[in-house]
Design a protein around this motif. Structure first.
Motif, PDB file in Angstrom:
ATOM      1  N   PRO A 142       0.831  -1.218   0.000  1.00 41.48           N
ATOM      2  CA  PRO A 142       0.000   0.000   0.000  1.00 41.48           C
ATOM      3  C   PRO A 142       0.862   1.263   0.000  1.00 41.48           C
ATOM      4  CG  PRO A 142       0.071  -0.938   2.192  1.00 41.48           C
ATOM      5  CD  PRO A 142       0.827  -1.890   1.311  1.00 41.48           C
ATOM      6  N   ILE A 143       0.313   2.340  -0.552  1.00 43.96           N
ATOM      7  CA  ILE A 143       1.015   3.635  -0.574  1.00 43.96           C
ATOM      8  C   ILE A 143       0.141   4.647   0.161  1.00 43.96           C
ATOM      9  CG2 ILE A 143       1.807   5.522  -2.065  1.00 43.96           C
ATOM     10  CD1 ILE A 143       2.508   3.409  -4.172  1.00 43.96           C
ATOM     11  N   ALA A 144       0.721   5.355   1.108  1.00 48.10           N
ATOM     12  CA  ALA A 144      -0.037   6.372   1.865  1.00 48.10           C
ATOM     13  C   ALA A 144      -0.284   7.575   0.952  1.00 48.10           C
ATOM     14  CB  ALA A 144       0.770   6.810   3.088  1.00 48.10           C
ATOM     15  N   VAL A 145      -1.541   8.002   0.881  1.00 45.17           N
ATOM     16  CA  VAL A 145      -1.905   9.134   0.029  1.00 45.17           C
ATOM     17  C   VAL A 145      -2.758  10.123   0.820  1.00 45.17           C
ATOM     18  CG1 VAL A 145      -3.097   9.849  -2.090  1.00 45.17           C
ATOM     19  CG2 VAL A 145      -1.952   7.625  -2.002  1.00 45.17           C
ATOM     20  N   ASP A 146      -2.436  11.393   0.700  1.00 41.77           N
ATOM     21  CA  ASP A 146      -3.300  12.452   1.232  1.00 41.77           C
ATOM     22  C   ASP A 146      -3.749  13.312   0.068  1.00 41.77           C
ATOM     23  OD1 ASP A 146      -1.332  12.091   3.900  1.00 41.77           O
ATOM     24  OD2 ASP A 146      -3.451  12.563   4.300  1.00 41.77           O
ATOM     25  N   ARG A 147      -5.077  13.303  -0.203  1.00 38.21           N
ATOM     26  CA  ARG A 147      -5.609  14.084  -1.319  1.00 38.21           C
ATOM     27  C   ARG A 147      -5.927  15.496  -0.834  1.00 38.21           C
ATOM     28  NH1 ARG A 147      -9.604  11.873  -5.946  1.00 38.21           N
ATOM     29  NH2 ARG A 147      -9.510  13.699  -7.331  1.00 38.21           N
ATOM     30  N   LEU A 148      -5.117  16.436  -1.246  1.00 37.14           N
ATOM     31  CA  LEU A 148      -5.363  17.817  -0.844  1.00 37.14           C
ATOM     32  C   LEU A 148      -4.588  18.754  -1.765  1.00 37.14           C
ATOM     33  CD1 LEU A 148      -2.632  19.089   0.817  1.00 37.14           C
ATOM     34  CD2 LEU A 148      -3.331  17.270   2.389  1.00 37.14           C
ATOM     35  N   ASP A 149      -5.001  20.030  -1.714  1.00 36.09           N
ATOM     36  CA  ASP A 149      -4.300  21.067  -2.458  1.00 36.09           C
ATOM     37  C   ASP A 149      -3.287  21.708  -1.500  1.00 36.09           C
ATOM     38  OD1 ASP A 149      -5.115  23.247  -5.015  1.00 36.09           O
ATOM     39  OD2 ASP A 149      -3.734  23.829  -3.421  1.00 36.09           O
ATOM     40  N   LEU A 150      -2.067  21.904  -1.945  1.00 35.36           N
ATOM     41  CA  LEU A 150      -1.040  22.460  -1.059  1.00 35.36           C
ATOM     42  C   LEU A 150      -1.485  23.771  -0.416  1.00 35.36           C
ATOM     43  CD1 LEU A 150       2.319  21.913  -3.016  1.00 35.36           C
ATOM     44  CD2 LEU A 150       1.309  20.496  -1.197  1.00 35.36           C
ATOM     45  N   ARG A 151      -2.379  24.498  -1.089  1.00 39.16           N
ATOM     46  CA  ARG A 151      -2.787  25.805  -0.547  1.00 39.16           C
ATOM     47  C   ARG A 151      -3.765  25.665   0.610  1.00 39.16           C
ATOM     48  NH1 ARG A 151      -4.355  27.877  -6.423  1.00 39.16           N
ATOM     49  NH2 ARG A 151      -4.948  25.670  -6.450  1.00 39.16           N
ATOM     50  N   ASP A 152      -4.229  24.422   0.874  1.00 35.73           N
ATOM     51  CA  ASP A 152      -5.107  24.179   2.030  1.00 35.73           C
ATOM     52  C   ASP A 152      -4.207  23.982   3.252  1.00 35.73           C
ATOM     53  OD1 ASP A 152      -7.917  21.880   2.637  1.00 35.73           O
ATOM     54  OD2 ASP A 152      -6.719  23.122   4.017  1.00 35.73           O
TER      55      ASP A 152
END
Ligand code: WQD
Length: 329
Positions: A34-44
């Motif tokens: 598995p690969i850890a992923v955080d879905r977000l925009d850097l500006r958040d």
């Protein structure tokens, strides 16, 4: 993938504006983990701060940017906000968390129309479009941060023309709409998705009159990032290097290589030059070899072979079901 294969623990942070979560799914399938992923925009900033609070990062490899030259000319403010604003937010959270190593995805576009080729890192920097300006500004921001904190180390990687796909044929580039860049367009012509290639200019002062570029296999590019990260981890200080093969290939030479690799015709017509294009640009990659021990290993045949494999196995890009792509291998 290269980072994980070298034993690094990786967390992916992406808003998936220009990529697909399916690419991560396929990476997990290839790696078997598995690969850890955080879905977000850097500006958040709040969500980004929580990512830095959850992990103790040793370094950041920063790819997040919009990258279409033509689009950047139509909406410069969106490019400034996304590429520069996002980088500033990232740097602020890195500073708050005490993370002091960064590998930055820069671009040969910072050289604009170079006076001479091959292009060295000390060539004049003169951007000719908003996209290139964002890359140059972020390089300069990084230099200022490094000047303010000797412990902060930066590797600026100036990409020439990345092309190709992972040799598995399961991971590649899937542009939305008509591709701006040559290789994905050639792929779609060979696949019958586009009628013919428009060659932008046949009257340049080059071997065959068409534009010459330094194409680089994406797997060679990935290796360079891992080499740069290892370089920073060894506390060797910062660096700025060109990533290219050091040789130029014309549009028609690439078309012929692609026809040979795919055994498919690539019909084309020569039309007017594209505004902003230069005749010939290719890298002097000797500094990357001197400092990182890195040099490109794949030639144009492998670039075309792997690009075609990706196109043939995934006619609908990442909308192609993985099982279908695997069966067709
Ligand atoms: C390559 C050659 C075109 C399309 C761009 C960005 C650069 C970087 C890489 C991010 C040129 C010709 C192309 C077509 C054609 N991106 N061509 N018909 O313009 O060298 O670089 O992508 O960092 O910043 O500027 O790449 O692939 O668009 O063009 O004849 O349909 O192919 O004229 O000679 P380019 P490209």
């Amino acid at each position: 993938m290269v980072l994980i294969e070298r034993g690094h623990e990786v967390v992916v942070v992406d808003n998936f504006r220009n990529s697909s979560p399916e690419a991560i799914t396929r990476l997990e399938s290839l790696l078997g983990l598995p690969i850890a992923v955080d879905r977000l925009d850097l500006r958040d900033r709040a969500r980004l701060a929580r990512v830095f609070a959850r992990h103790r990062f040793d370094a950041v490899v920063h790819f997040a940017a919009l990258k279409a030259v033509g689009e950047s000319c139509q909406c410069p403010l969106e490019y400034f906000d996304n590429n520069i604003g996002g980088s500033i937010a990232l740097l602020q959270e890195m500073a708050a968390a005490g993370v002091k190593r960064l590998v930055f995805s820069s671009s040969a576009t910072v050289y604009g129309m170079p006076e001479s080729v091959p292009v060295r890192e000390d060539a004049e920097l003169k951007v000719t479009n908003p996209y290139g300006r964002t890359k140059l500004v972020v390089e300069q921001l990084l230099a200022d941060v490094a000047a303010s904190d000797p412990a902060f180390q930066v590797a600026d990687l100036r990409y020439f023309n990345p092309v190709g796909a992972h040799p598995s044929g399961l991971i590649g580039e899937a542009p939305d709409g008509p591709p701006n860049n040559l290789m994905p367009y050639v792929c779609q012509v060979a696949a019958g998705r586009r009628e013919r290639l428009q060659v932008f200019g046949g009257d340049y002062p080059t071997r065959d009159g068409t534009g010459v570029r330094d194409y680089l296999h994406v797997v060679d590019l990935a290796r360079a990032h891992a080499d740069a990260l290892d370089y920073l981890v060894r506390d060797r200080g910062g660096l700025t290097v060109n990533l290219g093969t050091g040789s130029g290939i014309s549009v028609l030479e690439l078309v012929r290589a692609f026809e040979a690799a795919s055994e498919r015709p690539v019909p084309y017509e020569i039309v007017a030059r594209r505004p902003g294009d230069v005749a010939e640009v290719f890298a002097d990659p000797s500094l990357a070899y001197e400092r990182l021990g890195w040099r490109a290993e794949f030639g144009v045949e492998a670039m075309c072979r792997d690009a075609w494999r990706w196109q043939a196995l995934n006619p609908d890009g990442y909308r192609t079901r993985l099982a279908e792509a695997m069966r067709a291998r």
